[in-house]
Design an enzyme around this catalytic site. Structure first.
Site, PDB file in Angstrom:
ATOM      1  CG  ASP A  77       7.248  -4.620  -2.984  1.00 33.71           C
ATOM      2  OD1 ASP A  77       6.560  -5.509  -3.494  1.00 33.71           O
ATOM      3  OD2 ASP A  77       8.040  -4.809  -2.045  1.00 33.71           O
ATOM      4  CE  LYS A 105      -0.411  -3.178   1.782  1.00 34.14           C
ATOM      5  NZ  LYS A 105      -0.247  -2.518   3.041  1.00 34.14           N
ATOM      6  CG  MET A 111       4.779   0.071   7.836  1.00 33.62           C
ATOM      7  SD  MET A 111       4.974  -1.698   7.669  1.00 33.62           S
ATOM      8  CE  MET A 111       6.565  -1.977   8.427  1.00 33.62           C
TER       9      MET A 111
HETATM   10  N1  SAH Z   1      12.095  -1.720   3.322  1.00 27.03           N
HETATM   11  C1  SAH Z   1      11.625  -0.367   3.513  1.00 27.03           C
HETATM   12  C2  SAH Z   1      10.502  -0.281   4.514  1.00 27.03           C
HETATM   13  C3  SAH Z   1       9.240  -0.971   4.059  1.00 27.03           C
HETATM   14  S1  SAH Z   1       7.955  -0.836   5.212  1.00 27.03           S
HETATM   15  C4  SAH Z   1      12.811   0.527   3.924  1.00 27.03           C
HETATM   16  O1  SAH Z   1      13.894   0.026   4.218  1.00 27.03           O
HETATM   17  O2  SAH Z   1      12.641   1.740   3.925  1.00 27.03           O
HETATM   18  C5  SAH Z   1       7.056   0.543   4.579  1.00 27.03           C
HETATM   19  C6  SAH Z   1       7.213   1.731   5.485  1.00 27.03           C
HETATM   20  O3  SAH Z   1       8.474   2.356   5.261  1.00 27.03           O
HETATM   21  C7  SAH Z   1       6.204   2.836   5.249  1.00 27.03           C
HETATM   22  O4  SAH Z   1       4.967   2.564   5.870  1.00 27.03           O
HETATM   23  C8  SAH Z   1       6.913   3.993   5.908  1.00 27.03           C
HETATM   24  O5  SAH Z   1       6.853   3.911   7.301  1.00 27.03           O
HETATM   25  C9  SAH Z   1       8.359   3.740   5.496  1.00 27.03           C
HETATM   26  N2  SAH Z   1       8.725   4.461   4.272  1.00 27.03           N
HETATM   27  C10 SAH Z   1       9.109   3.935   3.102  1.00 27.03           C
HETATM   28  N3  SAH Z   1       9.442   4.901   2.221  1.00 27.03           N
HETATM   29  C11 SAH Z   1       9.255   6.076   2.859  1.00 27.03           C
HETATM   30  C12 SAH Z   1       9.444   7.428   2.509  1.00 27.03           C
HETATM   31  N4  SAH Z   1       9.880   7.790   1.291  1.00 27.03           N
HETATM   32  N5  SAH Z   1       9.170   8.384   3.423  1.00 27.03           N
HETATM   33  C13 SAH Z   1       8.748   8.043   4.658  1.00 27.03           C
HETATM   34  N6  SAH Z   1       8.552   6.777   5.058  1.00 27.03           N
HETATM   35  C14 SAH Z   1       8.805   5.799   4.175  1.00 27.03           C
END
Ligand code: SAH
Length: 267
Positions: A52, A73, A186
């Protein structure tokens, strides 16, 4: 001691990645240091990696001989639908490849890992899940905000600010009434609506709040405000995804810690 030397001393014996199996793995929040040994080993041994946009592409340097399939995306456009990702996983597994499905953070936290596991199970494809450090806990650590603090909170709530319409919105008022910190994945697009809903549900407007963008990466940015002001400030300061929104008294410990010693790595 170099990492190479350290690894030689570590009695780490990874499980065998069998042909025709799919491993659903979490690549952590973005920095390479947050990859687990299991995940690095899986990257090195995979025949195909389906990854991803939130996966740090540098992690793929550990791949030795894998075909790479980017399904995230690009420029805001979805390049692959969930249906086509599902088909790809099944077809690669049926070709008897070792398939690594690599996702940002943890695959089971707001990452559709559950849906993909269900699909693989129904298709009779053996799979396993390798956890990753989820964005919330990586971001809190990076910002100097303790996830739990005795005397302050006894629970921590992880919520999504972007639920499919068919499922309806989270009951933000109910979450506010728990009095426990709320971390929203998100959540940036709907930050004003979510903040209003939490406040009308009973969260004091002065509750400390934070937005943490691109935690653990060179683009990391941290904003601290209150539940009442966080939405306006995040917009004014041009915060963008990926970002988490955090509401709760735990946020105030960042300033308290920082007043004693600077947070983060000193060079
Ligand atoms: N599976 C992922 C989440 C996926 S949903 C996890 O466990 O982290 C995607 C969302 O995760 C983004 O929109 C944001 O809200 C958050 N996210 C992922 N990486 C991030 C990062 N490095 N810093 C801040 N938010 C993050």
């Amino acid at each position: 001691m170099s990492l190479e030397q350290i690894l030689k001393h570590l009695p780490f014996s990874p499980d065998c990645f069998e042909p025709g199996h799919v491993w659903l793995a979490g690549a952590g929040p973005g920095n390479l240091g947050s990859l687990t040994l299991d995940v690095v080993d899986a990257i090195a041994n995979a025949d195909a990696i389906v990854y991803d946009a939130l996966v740090n592409a540098d992690a793929l340097n550990a791949a030795i001989d894998a075909e790479l399939h980017f399904v995230g995306k690009r420029g805001g456009k979805v390049s692959a639908t969930q249906g086509s990702i599902n088909d790809l996983l099944i077809s690669l597994a049926r070709q008897k490849k070792r398939v690594l499905r690599l996702k940002g953070g943890d695959p089971y936290v707001f990452g559709r890992g559950g849906e993909e596991a269900m699909l693989l199970a129904q298709a009779g494809i053996p799979f396993r899940v390798l956890p990753g450090i989820t964005a919330a806990f990586a971001a809190l650590a990076s910002a100097g905000i303790p996830a739990t603090m005795r005397g302050t909170n006894r629970a921590i709530i992880l919520a999504t600010g972007h639920a499919p319409k068919s499922e309806g919105d989270v009951d933000w008022g109910a979450l506010a009434r728990t009095g426990q910190p709320v971390i929203v994945y998100m959540g940036l697009t709907n930050i004003a609506k979510i903040s209003d809903a939490l406040i009308s549900g009973g969260m004091p407007p002065q509750t400390p709040a934070s937005v943490i963008q691109s935690a653990t990466t060179p683009d990391e940015r941290i904003l601290v405000a209150t539940a009442a002001t966080i939405a306006g400030q995040a917009v004014a300061e041009g915060f963008s995804s990926p970002a988490l929104v955090i509401y709760g008294k735990i946020v105030s410990f960042r300033d308290e810690l920082q007043s004693i010693i600077p947070i983060g790595v000193t060079q």
